[in-house]
Write a protein that holds these residues in place. Structure first.
Motif, PDB file in Angstrom:
ATOM      1  N   GLY A  17     -30.435 -53.829  13.480  1.00 26.89           N
ATOM      2  CA  GLY A  17     -30.269 -54.243  11.707  1.00 26.89           C
ATOM      3  C   GLY A  17     -29.415 -53.226  10.842  1.00 26.89           C
ATOM      4  O   GLY A  17     -29.532 -52.773   9.879  1.00 26.89           O
ATOM      5  N   LEU A  18     -28.876 -52.449  12.230  1.00 24.96           N
ATOM      6  CA  LEU A  18     -27.904 -51.713  11.961  1.00 24.96           C
ATOM      7  C   LEU A  18     -26.443 -52.162  11.571  1.00 24.96           C
ATOM      8  O   LEU A  18     -25.941 -53.190  11.968  1.00 24.96           O
ATOM      9  CB  LEU A  18     -26.991 -50.939  12.787  1.00 24.96           C
ATOM     10  CG  LEU A  18     -28.906 -49.754  13.268  1.00 24.96           C
ATOM     11  CD1 LEU A  18     -27.926 -48.751  14.888  1.00 24.96           C
ATOM     12  CD2 LEU A  18     -28.975 -48.773  12.540  1.00 24.96           C
ATOM     13  N   SER A  54     -27.530 -43.222   6.386  1.00 18.15           N
ATOM     14  CA  SER A  54     -25.892 -43.882   7.089  1.00 18.15           C
ATOM     15  C   SER A  54     -25.642 -43.254   7.531  1.00 18.15           C
ATOM     16  O   SER A  54     -25.823 -41.264   8.080  1.00 18.15           O
ATOM     17  CB  SER A  54     -25.053 -43.908   6.420  1.00 18.15           C
ATOM     18  OG  SER A  54     -24.724 -44.047   5.441  1.00 18.15           O
ATOM     19  N   ILE A  55     -25.298 -42.686   9.087  1.00 19.57           N
ATOM     20  CA  ILE A  55     -25.049 -41.742  10.123  1.00 19.57           C
ATOM     21  C   ILE A  55     -23.219 -41.990  10.040  1.00 19.57           C
ATOM     22  O   ILE A  55     -22.678 -43.370  10.376  1.00 19.57           O
ATOM     23  CB  ILE A  55     -25.292 -42.212  11.496  1.00 19.57           C
ATOM     24  CG1 ILE A  55     -26.824 -42.109  11.504  1.00 19.57           C
ATOM     25  CG2 ILE A  55     -24.696 -41.571  12.984  1.00 19.57           C
ATOM     26  CD1 ILE A  55     -26.996 -42.350  12.581  1.00 19.57           C
ATOM     27  N   PHE A  56     -22.426 -40.787  10.263  1.00 20.00           N
ATOM     28  CA  PHE A  56     -20.744 -40.954  10.330  1.00 20.00           C
ATOM     29  C   PHE A  56     -20.549 -40.723  11.929  1.00 20.00           C
ATOM     30  O   PHE A  56     -21.248 -39.259  12.205  1.00 20.00           O
ATOM     31  CB  PHE A  56     -20.366 -40.028   9.248  1.00 20.00           C
ATOM     32  CG  PHE A  56     -20.872 -41.230   7.786  1.00 20.00           C
ATOM     33  CD1 PHE A  56     -19.714 -41.852   7.368  1.00 20.00           C
ATOM     34  CD2 PHE A  56     -21.674 -40.323   6.970  1.00 20.00           C
ATOM     35  CE1 PHE A  56     -19.374 -42.323   6.221  1.00 20.00           C
ATOM     36  CE2 PHE A  56     -21.561 -40.721   5.426  1.00 20.00           C
ATOM     37  CZ  PHE A  56     -20.586 -41.711   5.434  1.00 20.00           C
ATOM     38  N   THR A  57     -19.525 -41.151  12.328  1.00 22.41           N
ATOM     39  CA  THR A  57     -19.093 -40.758  13.102  1.00 22.41           C
ATOM     40  C   THR A  57     -17.369 -40.467  13.808  1.00 22.41           C
ATOM     41  O   THR A  57     -16.819 -40.867  12.873  1.00 22.41           O
ATOM     42  CB  THR A  57     -19.536 -41.596  14.754  1.00 22.41           C
ATOM     43  OG1 THR A  57     -20.516 -41.628  15.029  1.00 22.41           O
ATOM     44  CG2 THR A  57     -18.853 -41.399  15.962  1.00 22.41           C
ATOM     45  N   VAL A  58     -17.530 -39.010  13.617  1.00 18.99           N
ATOM     46  CA  VAL A  58     -15.658 -39.047  13.397  1.00 18.99           C
ATOM     47  C   VAL A  58     -15.433 -38.018  14.986  1.00 18.99           C
ATOM     48  O   VAL A  58     -16.415 -37.372  15.642  1.00 18.99           O
ATOM     49  CB  VAL A  58     -15.758 -37.405  12.757  1.00 18.99           C
ATOM     50  CG1 VAL A  58     -14.687 -36.594  12.181  1.00 18.99           C
ATOM     51  CG2 VAL A  58     -16.609 -37.675  11.955  1.00 18.99           C
ATOM     52  N   THR A  59     -13.970 -39.330  14.838  1.00 19.91           N
ATOM     53  CA  THR A  59     -13.690 -38.238  16.556  1.00 19.91           C
ATOM     54  C   THR A  59     -12.005 -38.443  15.902  1.00 19.91           C
ATOM     55  O   THR A  59     -11.154 -38.617  15.242  1.00 19.91           O
ATOM     56  CB  THR A  59     -13.421 -40.191  17.582  1.00 19.91           C
ATOM     57  OG1 THR A  59     -15.117 -40.488  17.587  1.00 19.91           O
ATOM     58  CG2 THR A  59     -12.802 -40.060  18.857  1.00 19.91           C
ATOM     59  N   ALA A  60     -11.365 -37.141  16.624  1.00 21.94           N
ATOM     60  CA  ALA A  60     -10.445 -36.838  16.618  1.00 21.94           C
ATOM     61  C   ALA A  60      -9.740 -36.146  17.533  1.00 21.94           C
ATOM     62  O   ALA A  60     -10.667 -35.888  18.316  1.00 21.94           O
ATOM     63  CB  ALA A  60     -10.260 -36.071  14.745  1.00 21.94           C
ATOM     64  N   ASP A  61      -8.577 -35.921  18.643  1.00 18.69           N
ATOM     65  CA  ASP A  61      -7.820 -35.359  19.421  1.00 18.69           C
ATOM     66  C   ASP A  61      -7.813 -33.598  19.275  1.00 18.69           C
ATOM     67  O   ASP A  61      -7.248 -33.099  19.893  1.00 18.69           O
ATOM     68  CB  ASP A  61      -6.015 -36.030  19.068  1.00 18.69           C
ATOM     69  CG  ASP A  61      -6.414 -37.553  19.651  1.00 18.69           C
ATOM     70  OD1 ASP A  61      -6.948 -37.578  19.892  1.00 18.69           O
ATOM     71  OD2 ASP A  61      -5.503 -37.632  19.382  1.00 18.69           O
ATOM     72  N   SER A  62      -7.692 -33.444  17.899  1.00 24.17           N
ATOM     73  CA  SER A  62      -7.464 -31.959  17.518  1.00 24.17           C
ATOM     74  C   SER A  62      -8.560 -31.488  16.883  1.00 24.17           C
ATOM     75  O   SER A  62      -8.148 -32.777  15.714  1.00 24.17           O
ATOM     76  CB  SER A  62      -6.772 -31.664  18.029  1.00 24.17           C
ATOM     77  OG  SER A  62      -5.433 -31.668  16.822  1.00 24.17           O
ATOM     78  N   TYR A  63      -8.941 -30.036  16.078  1.00 16.96           N
ATOM     79  CA  TYR A  63      -8.999 -29.442  14.523  1.00 16.96           C
ATOM     80  C   TYR A  63      -8.758 -28.290  14.739  1.00 16.96           C
ATOM     81  O   TYR A  63      -8.605 -27.517  15.944  1.00 16.96           O
ATOM     82  CB  TYR A  63     -11.055 -29.432  14.907  1.00 16.96           C
ATOM     83  CG  TYR A  63     -11.522 -29.489  16.038  1.00 16.96           C
ATOM     84  CD1 TYR A  63     -11.687 -27.589  15.794  1.00 16.96           C
ATOM     85  CD2 TYR A  63     -11.911 -30.198  16.645  1.00 16.96           C
ATOM     86  CE1 TYR A  63     -13.103 -27.319  16.778  1.00 16.96           C
ATOM     87  CE2 TYR A  63     -12.442 -29.273  17.986  1.00 16.96           C
ATOM     88  CZ  TYR A  63     -13.387 -27.858  17.454  1.00 16.96           C
ATOM     89  OH  TYR A  63     -13.618 -27.024  18.949  1.00 16.96           O
ATOM     90  N   GLU A  64      -8.982 -28.423  13.587  1.00 19.66           N
ATOM     91  CA  GLU A  64      -9.176 -26.349  13.337  1.00 19.66           C
ATOM     92  C   GLU A  64     -10.341 -25.585  12.334  1.00 19.66           C
ATOM     93  O   GLU A  64     -10.735 -26.252  11.884  1.00 19.66           O
ATOM     94  CB  GLU A  64      -7.599 -26.007  11.847  1.00 19.66           C
ATOM     95  CG  GLU A  64      -7.643 -24.611  12.082  1.00 19.66           C
ATOM     96  CD  GLU A  64      -6.668 -24.753  10.774  1.00 19.66           C
ATOM     97  OE1 GLU A  64      -6.491 -23.868  10.083  1.00 19.66           O
ATOM     98  OE2 GLU A  64      -5.038 -25.793  10.430  1.00 19.66           O
ATOM     99  N   GLU A  65     -10.246 -24.901  13.038  1.00 20.34           N
ATOM    100  CA  GLU A  65     -11.427 -23.606  12.715  1.00 20.34           C
ATOM    101  C   GLU A  65     -10.440 -22.414  11.793  1.00 20.34           C
ATOM    102  O   GLU A  65      -9.938 -21.895  12.096  1.00 20.34           O
ATOM    103  CB  GLU A  65     -12.349 -23.159  13.909  1.00 20.34           C
ATOM    104  CG  GLU A  65     -13.066 -24.112  14.413  1.00 20.34           C
ATOM    105  CD  GLU A  65     -13.907 -23.562  14.997  1.00 20.34           C
ATOM    106  OE1 GLU A  65     -14.328 -24.026  16.013  1.00 20.34           O
ATOM    107  OE2 GLU A  65     -14.722 -22.510  15.143  1.00 20.34           O
ATOM    108  N   ARG A  66     -11.771 -22.074  10.942  1.00 21.38           N
ATOM    109  CA  ARG A  66     -11.154 -21.644   9.977  1.00 21.38           C
ATOM    110  C   ARG A  66     -12.294 -20.555   9.325  1.00 21.38           C
ATOM    111  O   ARG A  66     -13.370 -21.409   8.596  1.00 21.38           O
ATOM    112  CB  ARG A  66     -10.704 -21.420   8.367  1.00 21.38           C
ATOM    113  CG  ARG A  66      -9.179 -22.575   8.722  1.00 21.38           C
ATOM    114  CD  ARG A  66      -8.716 -22.399   7.525  1.00 21.38           C
ATOM    115  NE  ARG A  66      -7.153 -23.712   7.141  1.00 21.38           N
ATOM    116  CZ  ARG A  66      -7.319 -24.279   6.741  1.00 21.38           C
ATOM    117  NH1 ARG A  66      -7.896 -24.017   5.438  1.00 21.38           N
ATOM    118  NH2 ARG A  66      -6.334 -25.697   6.681  1.00 21.38           N
TER     119      ARG A  66
END
Length: 113
Positions: A17-18, A54-66
Motif C-alpha cells: 500500500g505504499l 510520507s517518508i522522504f529519502t534524500v540522497t546526495a554526493d555531498s552536503y554542507e554544514e553551517r
C-alpha cells in the motif's frame, strides 16, 4: 540504495500500500536543528506515501554544514529561564543568547546582574 527502476521493489511496495514517487528538479534541501543547518544541494529526493504519512529519502554526493551564529532555543528553555529568573520571555531569550544556550548561566545572568 534503491533506484526508481527496480520493478520488483515497486511491486512489493504496491502490495504494502505504499506509493513511491521521485521528486523532479529539487534544487536544495535544508535540515535545520537548534544549532546548525545542513544544506544539501541538487539532491535526489524520493517520497514514499503511506496511508497517514510520507517518508522522504534524500540522497546526495555531498552536503554542507553551517553552525548557527544564534542558536534556536526551544519554548521550554525560554519559559524555564523566564520563570526561574522572574523576567519576561524576551529577556530570557536575550540571556540565553548571551549565555550561548547554557540555561544555568542565563538564569545567573538575569538574577545576579
Amino acid at each position: 540504495m534503491m533506484r526508481g527502476g527496480n520493478r520488483e521493489m515497486r511491486r512489493m511496495m504496491d502490495k504494502m500500500g505504499l506509493d513511491m514517487n521521485e521528486l523532479s528538479n529539487v534544487q536544495e534541501v535544508i535540515i535545520k536543528t537548534d544549532k546548525k543547518e545542513i544544506i544539501i544541494s541538487k539532491p535526489s529526493v524520493t517520497e514514499m506515501k503511506a496511508k497517514d504519512n510520507s517518508i522522504f529519502t534524500v540522497t546526495a554526493d555531498s552536503y554542507e554544514e553551517r553552525e548557527l551564529e544564534v542558536p534556536i532555543f526551544s519554548e521550554e528553555d525560554i519559559q524555564l529561564v523566564s520563570q526561574q529568573a522572574g523576567v519576561d520571555e524576551e529577556k530570557a531569550k536575550n540571556a540565553l543568547e548571551e549565555a550561548k544556550g547554557d540555561l544555568a548561566r542565563a538564569i545567573l545572568l538575569l538574577t545576579t546582574g
